[in-house]
Design an enzyme around this catalytic site. Sequence first.
Site, short mmCIF file in Angstrom:
data_model
loop_
_atom_site.label_atom_id
_atom_site.label_comp_id
_atom_site.label_asym_id
_atom_site.label_seq_id
_atom_site.Cartn_x
_atom_site.Cartn_y
_atom_site.Cartn_z
N HIS A 1 106.88 24.74 73.50
CA HIS A 1 106.85 25.14 72.08
C HIS A 1 107.29 26.60 71.87
CE1 HIS A 1 105.11 21.38 70.96
NE2 HIS A 1 103.98 21.59 71.61
N ASP B 1 106.82 14.87 77.07
CA ASP B 1 105.57 15.27 76.42
C ASP B 1 105.51 14.60 75.04
OD1 ASP B 1 103.45 17.84 76.63
OD2 ASP B 1 103.93 17.26 74.56
N HIS C 1 104.57 15.75 72.30
CA HIS C 1 104.99 16.66 71.23
C HIS C 1 106.46 17.03 71.43
CE1 HIS C 1 100.60 17.29 71.75
NE2 HIS C 1 100.61 17.27 70.43
N ASP D 1 100.59 13.76 77.65
CA ASP D 1 99.73 13.52 76.48
C ASP D 1 100.18 12.32 75.66
OD1 ASP D 1 101.94 15.05 75.91
OD2 ASP D 1 100.85 16.69 74.96
ZN LIG Z 1 102.13 18.00 74.22
#
Ligand SMILES: [Zn+2]
Length: 307
Positions: free
Chosen positions: A125, A161, A163, A244
């Site tokens: 991120h 991931d 996200h 995740d």
């Molecule tokens: Zn994540």
Amino acid sequence: MHSLLYTHPSCLRHSAGPGHPESPARLQAVLEALDHDRFAMLDRIDAPRASLEQLARVHDATLIDLVLSVAPVEGYAQLDADTAMSPDSLEAALRAAGAVCAAVDALLDGSATRAFCAVRPPGHHATRDTPMGFCLFNNVAVGAAHALARGLDRVAIVDFDVHHGNGTQDIFWREPRVLYASTHQSPLYPGTGAENETGVGNIVNAPLAPRTGGEVFRDAFLSRVLPALDNFAPDLIIISAGFDAHHRDPLAEINLTEDDFDWATGQLMQRAARHSGNRLVSLLEGGYDLQGLAFSVAAHVGRLMKG
Ligand SMILES: [Zn+2]
């Protein structure tokens, strides 16, 4: 040939605050899962610190100066609502970014073909100028830029991931030598990663609807991610390995099992064999259910060690 495992004790000491899901217990669970006879053949290496030169290839001075200066002597320094530094965080962040650079060096020097970096904080991120979403430096981006600096022509980053790796996409938005391909839940934090975000044709986003599972994930891999890799023919594949999307994970609603991560890893190894002389570096991103994380990392690294 042995596979490599990079980690560092500081990564176990970094804390983002009491009760934070990105906890030291995550890396503890990962290292315990890999502390087994099955993984005895892993070469375990202390991750070195990334240099300022390595960080500056992908981060502005504003981000580097912030992370270097804000680390507290005690307690926590809050960078945003989700992202904080404790006294050990700077060291951990430097070792996390350094791990992937060292792994790239080892692979390019021919001492191994595969490496897993069991480090935290995660990185995908963090944008060019902003630490966010539990991330300080963008570890995989630092590693990809290092591989280019070492003379590779094309580096692919595959991010499974749950996200979207908005930071990695931001950093390489106009960099045709880097392919960024991501599967991620949408809608979900950080809100980026639509299919029409394509950079200079080097970004491939495959959003997954909430409550979908392995069949939809594998289809996205087969129809979007893997063809992009074959088209790009990378000299090196780097995996942003977040776990995740596991069905047990509390932060998202995708229902993968460790078998799905095993399968995806095997598919990426096939592409590494086809295009990049087997060279593949994987780095831990998210994964917030300790049991799901431990099982998934064991499947992922077990697969990396085969073939
Ligand atoms: Zn994540």
